[in-house]
Design an enzyme around this catalytic site. Structure first.
Site, PDB file in Angstrom:
ATOM      1  CD  GLN A   1      -1.247  -0.902   3.867  1.00 21.52           C
ATOM      2  OE1 GLN A   1      -1.843  -0.756   3.752  1.00 21.52           O
ATOM      3  NE2 GLN A   1      -0.300  -1.279   4.758  1.00 21.52           N
TER       4      GLN A   1
ATOM      5  N   GLY B   1      -1.897 -12.655   8.487  1.00 19.38           N
ATOM      6  CA  GLY B   1      -2.328 -12.805   9.533  1.00 19.38           C
ATOM      7  C   GLY B   1      -3.561 -14.218   9.647  1.00 19.38           C
TER       8      GLY B   1
ATOM      9  CG  ASP C   1      -5.229  -2.541  15.727  1.00 21.55           C
ATOM     10  OD1 ASP C   1      -5.977  -1.924  15.406  1.00 21.55           O
ATOM     11  OD2 ASP C   1      -4.548  -1.675  16.819  1.00 21.55           O
TER      12      ASP C   1
END
Lengths: 286, 492
Positions: free
Chosen positions: A31, A138, A155
């Site tokens: 990103q 993850g 989060d």
């Protein structure tokens, strides 16, 4: 000359803040990462044009995502944090001496590097010896784990990009498997207000409900986030967020917080009617 | 003006459409929605740009039935990209391409050798043109319950027993990614004056990688039906038929025109054009990526235990001559679930749509459009399904392949005088229609075949397990049409 940064809260609602200067801008493998100095919100971290945290109100988010479960679960030793590259959640968790180990799984190394350099306010505890950082997917990390953690905190960013997978039923199921029998899962749960997002919030809650025996959401107010009204998911195998709140114990820790306190803890689970209706809370949990 | 030589960078149909859009013609031709003005809801749904490109054949856009300009150019570029002598753009699906191959190679009464696990479109072609199938048993992997490829020995035997056969049809690969030794089959077939037709519905990507099984054109096959829309990136229903000089291209065009629409969609045609360019320029990259993703997924899924994501290790140089490593096929029976049950759980509970589930397996299609995220989601969901739904594997169906008894030609059986009986009472009768389990669309029964108790049990079980059983006139698949053998009205 004036510089303004706009965060698109929805396609029809924009949130614009005046910028003093651009501190950094890089393109990582995943990103674009920008850190801006704004007039009102101080430094802000922006990923792919979307505001992640601001210096001025990040404490609300990070306190609420950590202290709520920590005040409920009596014995948190091993924690898994997914995302959290800015370090704010880690900063709050390291305030507890009882925590022995924190695994942090962040896909983008560059976010951590940038925050270490430019966002010391949140990244300050990333070097705590109890913190193990894993730079990987993850979903994959949690899939490999079974009966290991007392607390999992998700989060992550909004579900409209790389974090999409963290709002799926399979992910919540994998988290369930990775938790001990009395484990708690906390996830950032978006804002219920704008219709563009409310269905996502509803879906995510439905998925969690299908996986965990107890699940609800709690709320807080984060001025820089869409609608300012933010939800977190509280899913647990055993503990009730209010009945099992260890109020005296937590207050005896004398922990310095600016948003969280045990009165607010209880209050944050009392939801507006439209949110209860959206999530059918009170209907299924009775 | 001398015409510039076209390269793989060009997209003639695409460019011609763009020009027409800019020309802002006043349209007094079809389609009647006139750029969406006549159907606002459609325009909003598909987008104004898309609807405006839905034009009809006109001089600057060429004509699919008789291509002389931009379609001809685009087809030539496709032929070049696929290593063929000619390419035909097909807008009626690969079904039409398969039928064009069979109808080019055979006429009524001719024999064609084919594996039983052909797609229904191949047998449909026989119903239409009256050719006779000679089925080769593709063999079955007993553990997985999947049909394999044709062994060279079996093909040789079929040729010896049927030296008058006109052609051999080869799946390259099967739905599950299994390849026969197509090179050797081509050699033997040509020795005996037979054509080789390849159904490459699932093999488009073979043409763009040296790490995948050999493509039909490279193997020397005479015709190949390539499902560009499956793994090549064009729009659903668009396909390409490839031919070599060994067949008369002008005759092939006539055959295609017998059944193909005269209003070929330019959305489909331009998607073929653009997909050809994309695969030609980036196909190697995509194929590498597909192999990488599928290999990773196989390793991770096999680590979960219970599932078996099969790969290269199936290769035995016989009925599994080669394997398409981009296919992610997973055997699910060892966790006590039928493939179709896992298929349904993935969609209903996890929002993951895969290609198909059969009795023992599921198949996930990996393409150039896939990302790590979705692969991780699939693996995680399979892990969850195992955790939540694993059970004893008792009472599962034991085999998938049933050898058909062809007692009458498909054309004759289909058009014969017939009557309807409940399926469970049909044992010993001659079937006059299809019964398919879809997907994968391989016939359980085809017209002209003897119905047996074993087949009836299979149909009942497939229905119980939630497979989409289709093909009979009876939409509930409770009754079946059988040939009335007392009547002697024979159409050919």
């Amino acid at each position: 000359m004036e510089l303004w940064y706009t965060d698109k809260h929805t396609k029809d609602v924009h949130f614009t803040m005046k910028v003093e200067n651009q501190i950094a801008s890089v393109e990582s493998e995943y990103q674009r990462i920008d850190i801006l100095e704004t007039v009102e919100f101080g430094k802000v971290l922006v990923l792919d044009g979307e505001l992640m945290i601001s210096q001025k109100d990040e404490f609300i988010y990070h306190e609420m995502i950590t202290h709520v479960p920590m005040a409920v679960h009596p014995n948190v030793k091993n924690v898994l944090v997914i995302g959290a590259g800015d370090g704010g959640t880690i900063r709050e968790l390291t305030k507890y001496d009882t925590i022995e180990n924190i695994d942090m799984v962040e896909i983008d190394k560059m976010v951590v590097r940038m925050c270490r350099e430019y966002f010391q306010e949140t990244a300050c505890k990333l070097d705590d010896p109890r913190v193990n950082m894993y730079f990987e997917e993850g979903l994959r990390f949690v899939r490999m784990k079974k009966d290991e953690y007392d607390l999992i905190i998700v989060d992550c960013a909004d579900p409209y990009g790389p974090a999409e997978g963290f709002f799926t039923r399979e992910f919540y199921g994998n988290c369930f498997k990775a938790l001990h029998d009395d484990g708690i899962l906390i996830n950032q749960h978006e804002s219920p207000y704008y219709s563009e997002h409310s269905r996502t919030v509803q879906k995510a809650h439905q998925h969690i409900q299908l996986v965990f025996p107890y699940s609800t959401v709690y709320q807080c107010h984060i001025p820089s986030y869409p609608s300012g009204h933010w939800l977190f998911g509280f899913a647990s195998k055993k503990y009730d967020p209010i009945k099992d709140l260890r109020e005296d114990y937590w207050n005896s820790l004398n922990m310095k917080t600016r948003y969280y306190n045990t009165d607010l803890h209880k209050g944050s689970f009392y939801l507006p009617t439209y949110v209860k209706e959206l999530l059918e809370i009170g209907k299924n949990n009775e | 003006m001398e015409k510039r030589k076209l390269t793989q960078q060009d997209t003639p149909i695409h460019r011609a459409l763009e020009e027409q859009r800019l020309n802002r013609l006043a349209h007094f031709d079809v389609p009647g929605h006139k750029g969406g003005r006549g159907n606002k809801e459609l325009k909003e749904f598909l987008g104004a740009d898309c609807v405006k490109l839905d034009m009809n054949s006109m001089k600057p856009l060429d004509n699919l039935c008789h291509p002389v300009s931009v379609i001809k150019d685009a087809q030539q570029l496709a032929a070049e990209a696929f290593g063929a002598d000619e390419a035909f753009f097909i807008v009626n699906g690969t079904t039409a391409a398969v039928q064009a191959m069979i109808m080019t190679a055979t006429v009524a009464g001719d024999k064609i050798i084919m594996p039983r696990n052909v797609h229904r479109s191949a047998i449909n072609a026989l119903v239409v043109n009256g050719a006779m199938p000679v089925y080769v048993n593709p063999g079955v992997n007993k553990k997985l319950g999947i049909p394999l490829g044709m062994s060279v020995a079996d093909v040789k035997q079929a040729i010896q027993e049927n030296p008058d056969a006109k052609a051999i049809l080869v799946n390259n690969p099967t739905y599950y990614g299994i390849c026969s030794d197509i090179k050797e089959i081509v050699r033997i077939a040509h020795e005996h004056g037979m054509l080789v037709l390849a159904d490459e519905a699932h093999g488009t990507h073979f043409y763009f990688s040296d790490k995948l099984p050999v493509s039909a054109m490279e193997a020397g096959a005479d015709m190949a039906a390539v499902s560009m829309h499956k793994t090549g990136g064009s729009l659903t229903q668009s396909s390409i038929l490839l031919t070599r000089k060994t067949v008369n291209a002008d005759y092939v065009r006539q055959i295609i025109n017998l059944t193909q629409t005269t209003s070929g969609s330019y959305l489909l045609l331009s998607s073929l054009d653009i997909a050809r360019k994309n695969m030609s320029l980036n196909g190697k990259f995509y194929s590498d990526r597909m192999i990488e993703l599928a290999t990773y997924a196989r390793e991770e899924i096999n680590k979960l235990g219970g599932y078996y994501a099969f790969g290269d290790e199936l290769i035995d140089k016989d009925m599994v001559y080669d394997f398409d490593r981009t296919k992610l096929s997973i055997h699910t029976r060892d966790i006590g679930l039928a493939g179709i049950e896992v298929y349904d759980l993935l969609r209903d509970d996890y929002g993951i749509q895969i290609e198909f589930g059969d009795i023992g397996n599921i198949l996930a299609i990996i393409s150039g459009g896939d990302r790590n995220l979705e692969i991780e989601r699939l693996i995680s969901a399979l892990s969850e399904i195992k955790r939540l739904h694993e059970r004893e594997k008792a009472g599962m169906f034991d085999h998938e392949y049933i050898n058909p008894k062809v007692v009458m030609g498909p054309h004759k059986a289909f058009f014969s005088k017939k009557f309807s009986v409940p399926i469970e009472e049909s044992s010993g009768m001659i079937c006059s229609e299809f019964v398919m389990c879809y997907p994968p669309g391989i016939p359980i029964l085809a017209p002209g075949e003897m119905i047996t108790t074993e087949i009836i049990h299979y149909i009942q079980y497939a229905k119980e397990k939630g497979c989409l059983v289709t093909g009979t006139q009876d939409m509930k698949i409770e009754n079946i049409n059988v040939v009335d053998t007392n009547v002697t009205v024979m159409p050919n």
